[in-house]
Enzyme design. Sequence first.
Site, mmCIF file in Angstrom:
data_model
loop_
_atom_site.group_PDB
_atom_site.id
_atom_site.type_symbol
_atom_site.label_atom_id
_atom_site.label_comp_id
_atom_site.label_asym_id
_atom_site.label_seq_id
_atom_site.Cartn_x
_atom_site.Cartn_y
_atom_site.Cartn_z
ATOM 1 N N GLU A 293 1.587 -0.061 -4.833
ATOM 2 C CA GLU A 293 0.720 1.073 -5.144
ATOM 3 C C GLU A 293 1.591 2.321 -5.029
ATOM 4 O O GLU A 293 2.166 2.577 -3.978
ATOM 5 C CB GLU A 293 -0.452 1.182 -4.173
ATOM 6 C CG GLU A 293 -1.357 2.367 -4.501
ATOM 7 C CD GLU A 293 -2.225 2.831 -3.340
ATOM 8 O OE1 GLU A 293 -3.173 3.577 -3.601
ATOM 9 O OE2 GLU A 293 -1.935 2.470 -2.185
ATOM 10 N N ASP B 167 0.826 -1.203 0.000
ATOM 11 C CA ASP B 167 0.000 0.000 0.000
ATOM 12 C C ASP B 167 0.865 1.260 0.000
ATOM 13 O O ASP B 167 1.800 1.385 0.798
ATOM 14 C CB ASP B 167 -0.909 -0.014 1.242
ATOM 15 C CG ASP B 167 -1.833 1.175 1.303
ATOM 16 O OD1 ASP B 167 -2.687 1.301 0.410
ATOM 17 O OD2 ASP B 167 -1.695 1.987 2.248
#
Length: 581
Positions: free
Chosen positions: A281, A244
């Site tokens: 990401e 993330d």
Amino acid sequence: MQFEVWAPQADRVTLQCDGVTRALERDPDRAGWWRGEAEAADGSRYGFALDDGPVLPDPRSRRQPDGPDGLSAVVDHGRYAWRTEWPGRPLPGAVLYELHVGTYTREGTLDAAAGRLEHLAELGVTHVELMPLCPFPGRHGWGYEGVSLWAVHEPYGGPEALKRFVDRAHELGLGVVLDVVHNHLGPSGNYLPRFGPYFTDTHHTPWGSAVNLDAPGSDEVRAYLVGSALAWLRDYRLDGLRLDAVHALADTRACHFLEELSTAVDALASDVGRPLFLIAESDLNDPRLVTPRAEGGLGLHAQWNDDFHHCLHTALTGESQGYYADFGKAPFAALAKTLAGGYFHDGTYSSFRGRHHGRPLDRSRVAAHRLLGYSQTHDQVGNRAQGDRLSASLSPGLLACAATLTLTAPFTPMLFMGEEWAAGTPWQFFTDHTDPELAEAVRRGRRREFAAHGWAEEDVPDPQDPATRDRSCLDWSEPEREPHARVLAWYRRLIALRHEQADLTDPDLADTKVAHDEQRRWLAFRRGDVRVAVNLAKETAAIPLGPRQARVLAAWEPVAAPGADGVLEVPGESCVVLLQA
């Protein structure tokens, strides 16, 4: 059993295990570490007290039966009898499916989700990407405020349920990827700062102090994060991790944390004899993320490509607010540039950021599968005020066009759960904070954020209302009804084509050739002998494909093969995939 904990600032550490308290001793070989022996077995409850303070859960806890604030529990990973011999499934050629356990089914458990995996095998996807599973307060949430980075959220079923899920997925030939959060931890139930310098004020993130990757004590913090990542891949036999918001990992050391992590994961893959991969990401548009370490990169295996999403979204919807502004000026040209070059912002000016952004991607060195393409994700749906999917505003024909561009583009495609049948349910932001002050702060913050963009406060769902989560659960009766059934059949056909036609998984990004007409709202591209054409206008479009003969492989609406003049007549809000001789 040996227990150990890193607590460099403590003068005294005690272990409480199954009601018995024992003093731990300093480890003479590792500064800041404490260790000791105690009788324990699978399920034994334990915790650590620092300087006679309260008993706290283990930072490396494998299980939190009573939630983030409770005692930890011993997990004997050797007790589980794996049913499936799994050789692994690599990322090249993959089709990923993002899944949130708490809303994939009404039950919201890993076992219930496992019961729906045959649907994904029949759909043709290759990997399930689970949103975060680490423990968080309450029962329901997105998972990005987790703590205990080695444990599985107990309401989802805990460690054994995750193993059953992975086993079932592997039986069906599906790989499993887990979304992990290294850039911050939840504010509730986060006891790491009491144990050591896990965070630093040297850097700041949107969530407060940054995770300590480069300040004093960062060696152990980096080892903690790497160890957690390897534990997921090793103990649960996962196939990959999604990292993330890696742009929020502030690290000034010569060897970046991501390089250290990718090195460790590649070594584990060699040890276990199956492919493992890391997907980042990132909004940096920096090719170094996915460039091999031997070539001076960080060695991650792929990254999400929001530029592709933003181009596609603006072309489909006409939205141009916020970060869509640069893409909305000429969305078809933006989409053409991204399909052929990977990034839209490759050193160009970003009005949203007020500066130039990104750098060019070398198409001769970076394989196309290293970028993930998608029309919807949990972020892009759930961070809208009402959590509305594309299906809430687009016709089935335009949804079919979105699917066609996603599943035939050069990138590794990823779907968001329910997208494949144009789910009519929203996917909204929901929480279950047990701290009333934190719950109210999140509620007010959410409403204030969207009020600034013109939404009435009463139209923004209350994250703490159980009905917000309930509305977000998939309705599994929809795939049997129209228009959902037709959209689902289209997704199945496109995914089958991706597996059948080698040109659609060609890693050569430079081989993609694109044509478009901004005014008439059509776009066509070539990948080897495969031709793809989409018409987002309501009127029929005449799209010149060239003189070579072609046959239709799939079409949303009936389409005749192009005639001798090479012109393809595509009905409005429709799409077609062809194979040229």
